[in-house]
Design a protein around this motif. Structure first.
Motif, PDB file in Angstrom:
ATOM      1  N   GLY A  97       0.803  -1.224   0.000  1.00  0.00           N
ATOM      2  CA  GLY A  97       0.000   0.000   0.000  1.00  0.00           C
ATOM      3  C   GLY A  97       0.830   1.266   0.000  1.00  0.00           C
ATOM      4  N   ARG A  98       2.116   1.135   0.271  1.00  0.00           N
ATOM      5  CA  ARG A  98       3.016   2.295   0.296  1.00  0.00           C
ATOM      6  C   ARG A  98       3.912   2.356  -0.936  1.00  0.00           C
ATOM      7  N   ARG A  99       3.552   1.653  -1.983  1.00  0.00           N
ATOM      8  CA  ARG A  99       4.350   1.580  -3.208  1.00  0.00           C
ATOM      9  C   ARG A  99       4.725   2.949  -3.749  1.00  0.00           C
ATOM     10  N   ALA A 100       3.794   3.888  -3.727  1.00  0.00           N
ATOM     11  CA  ALA A 100       4.035   5.220  -4.302  1.00  0.00           C
ATOM     12  C   ALA A 100       5.171   5.964  -3.581  1.00  0.00           C
ATOM     13  N   GLU A 101       5.467   5.585  -2.368  1.00  0.00           N
ATOM     14  CA  GLU A 101       6.529   6.249  -1.598  1.00  0.00           C
ATOM     15  C   GLU A 101       7.905   5.641  -1.853  1.00  0.00           C
ATOM     16  N   MET A 102       7.967   4.552  -2.558  1.00  0.00           N
ATOM     17  CA  MET A 102       9.221   3.810  -2.699  1.00  0.00           C
ATOM     18  C   MET A 102      10.115   4.417  -3.770  1.00  0.00           C
ATOM     19  N   SER A 103      11.424   4.249  -3.557  1.00  0.00           N
ATOM     20  CA  SER A 103      12.416   4.894  -4.424  1.00  0.00           C
ATOM     21  C   SER A 103      12.424   4.340  -5.846  1.00  0.00           C
ATOM     22  N   SER A 104      12.024   3.110  -6.032  1.00  0.00           N
ATOM     23  CA  SER A 104      11.976   2.522  -7.368  1.00  0.00           C
ATOM     24  C   SER A 104      10.627   1.824  -7.554  1.00  0.00           C
ATOM     25  N   PRO A 105       9.646   2.548  -8.079  1.00  0.00           N
ATOM     26  CA  PRO A 105       8.323   1.939  -8.265  1.00  0.00           C
ATOM     27  C   PRO A 105       8.347   0.689  -9.144  1.00  0.00           C
ATOM     28  N   LEU A 111       8.418  -6.749  -6.982  1.00  0.00           N
ATOM     29  CA  LEU A 111       8.387  -7.420  -5.680  1.00  0.00           C
ATOM     30  C   LEU A 111       6.945  -7.660  -5.207  1.00  0.00           C
ATOM     31  N   ILE A 112       6.093  -6.680  -5.420  1.00  0.00           N
ATOM     32  CA  ILE A 112       4.690  -6.818  -5.018  1.00  0.00           C
ATOM     33  C   ILE A 112       4.021  -7.931  -5.817  1.00  0.00           C
ATOM     34  N   ALA A 113       4.333  -8.015  -7.103  1.00  0.00           N
ATOM     35  CA  ALA A 113       3.780  -9.100  -7.931  1.00  0.00           C
ATOM     36  C   ALA A 113       4.263 -10.461  -7.413  1.00  0.00           C
ATOM     37  N   GLN A 114       5.542 -10.546  -7.042  1.00  0.00           N
ATOM     38  CA  GLN A 114       6.071 -11.798  -6.485  1.00  0.00           C
ATOM     39  C   GLN A 114       5.361 -12.149  -5.174  1.00  0.00           C
ATOM     40  N   GLY A 115       5.133 -11.139  -4.347  1.00  0.00           N
ATOM     41  CA  GLY A 115       4.454 -11.369  -3.073  1.00  0.00           C
ATOM     42  C   GLY A 115       3.024 -11.828  -3.272  1.00  0.00           C
ATOM     43  N   ARG A 116       2.332 -11.195  -4.188  1.00  0.00           N
ATOM     44  CA  ARG A 116       0.939 -11.594  -4.466  1.00  0.00           C
ATOM     45  C   ARG A 116       0.873 -13.012  -5.037  1.00  0.00           C
ATOM     46  N   ALA A 117       1.832 -13.346  -5.899  1.00  0.00           N
ATOM     47  CA  ALA A 117       1.871 -14.700  -6.455  1.00  0.00           C
ATOM     48  C   ALA A 117       2.120 -15.719  -5.337  1.00  0.00           C
ATOM     49  N   ALA A 118       2.998 -15.383  -4.411  1.00  0.00           N
ATOM     50  CA  ALA A 118       3.263 -16.282  -3.278  1.00  0.00           C
ATOM     51  C   ALA A 118       2.003 -16.457  -2.435  1.00  0.00           C
ATOM     52  N   ALA A 136      13.604  -1.719   2.126  1.00  0.00           N
ATOM     53  CA  ALA A 136      14.810  -1.025   1.652  1.00  0.00           C
ATOM     54  C   ALA A 136      14.478   0.062   0.629  1.00  0.00           C
ATOM     55  N   LEU A 137      13.316  -0.031  -0.011  1.00  0.00           N
ATOM     56  CA  LEU A 137      12.914   0.965  -1.016  1.00  0.00           C
ATOM     57  C   LEU A 137      12.204   2.172  -0.397  1.00  0.00           C
ATOM     58  N   LEU A 138      11.898   2.100   0.881  1.00  0.00           N
ATOM     59  CA  LEU A 138      11.240   3.234   1.541  1.00  0.00           C
ATOM     60  C   LEU A 138      12.227   4.380   1.717  1.00  0.00           C
ATOM     61  N   PRO A 139      11.722   5.600   1.804  1.00  0.00           N
ATOM     62  CA  PRO A 139      12.617   6.740   1.967  1.00  0.00           C
ATOM     63  C   PRO A 139      13.418   6.671   3.268  1.00  0.00           C
ATOM     64  N   ALA A 140      14.624   7.190   3.226  1.00  0.00           N
ATOM     65  CA  ALA A 140      15.444   7.276   4.439  1.00  0.00           C
ATOM     66  C   ALA A 140      14.679   8.101   5.473  1.00  0.00           C
ATOM     67  N   GLY A 141      14.777   7.675   6.712  1.00  0.00           N
ATOM     68  CA  GLY A 141      14.079   8.383   7.772  1.00  0.00           C
ATOM     69  C   GLY A 141      12.702   7.825   8.072  1.00  0.00           C
ATOM     70  N   ASP A 142      12.169   7.005   7.174  1.00  0.00           N
ATOM     71  CA  ASP A 142      10.885   6.361   7.433  1.00  0.00           C
ATOM     72  C   ASP A 142      11.092   5.357   8.570  1.00  0.00           C
ATOM     73  N   PRO A 143      10.157   5.293   9.519  1.00  0.00           N
ATOM     74  CA  PRO A 143      10.345   4.349  10.636  1.00  0.00           C
ATOM     75  C   PRO A 143      10.567   2.912  10.184  1.00  0.00           C
TER      76      PRO A 143
END
Length: 151
Positions: A97-105, A111-118, A136-143
């Motif tokens: 749900g936080r995909r839009a915040e990630m450094s490499s959409p 990765l999300i497709a792999q997770g959904r397939a799993a 690891a794709l979340l912005p620096a400083g994100d909890p």
């Protein structure tokens, strides 16, 4: 100056005490419910020890130990949910749900497709690795950017 700082900390603790106690007691109820669902005798015993420690800290009105015992209870519940296969699934849904915040959409999409397939295969084992990569794709400083799996 240090004495003033200590006095201010004590006043702040006193003001926040009712909220902290309510939060601690709610955490104990939630922990009891979670352990009851994912029953394991070791978890039941550990939960009892943790909740007793929380109640003792409440009785002595000691903020620091109360916070420490609440953290211990949180770790215990995380372990229970992880062993039950629930934690990684919930974390995956949160991260997806936080995909839009990630450094490499694009990488996140893969990765999300792999997770959904799993998940479609009822195979939660790959989620731990997928979640670590999404974190690891979340912005620096994100909890979540400081969360690392304990395996």
């Amino acid at each position: 100056m240090r004495e003033l700082h200590v006095a201010l900390d004590e006043v702040e603790d006193a003001l926040l005490w009712p909220e902290l106690v309510a939060e601690a007691r709610a955490a104990c109820v939630a922990a009891t419910d979670i352990v009851a669902v994912h029953r394991n005798t070791d978890d039941v015993a550990a939960m009892r020890v943790a909740t007793l420690a929380i109640e003792e800290s409440i009785d002595t009105r000691d903020t620091m130990p109360l916070r420490r015992h609440m953290n211990d209870l949180g770790r215990l519940i995380g372990q229970v949910l992880d062993r039950a296969g629930v934690l990684q699934v919930e974390l995956f849904h949160h991260l997806a749900g936080r995909r839009a915040e990630m450094s490499s959409p694009t990488h996140a999409d893969r990765l999300i497709a792999q997770g959904r397939a799993a998940l479609d295969r009822d195979d939660t084992a790959p989620l731990r690795s997928i979640n670590s990569q999404l974190i690891a794709l979340l912005p620096a400083g994100d909890p979540f950017s400081t969360v690392r799996p304990s395996y």
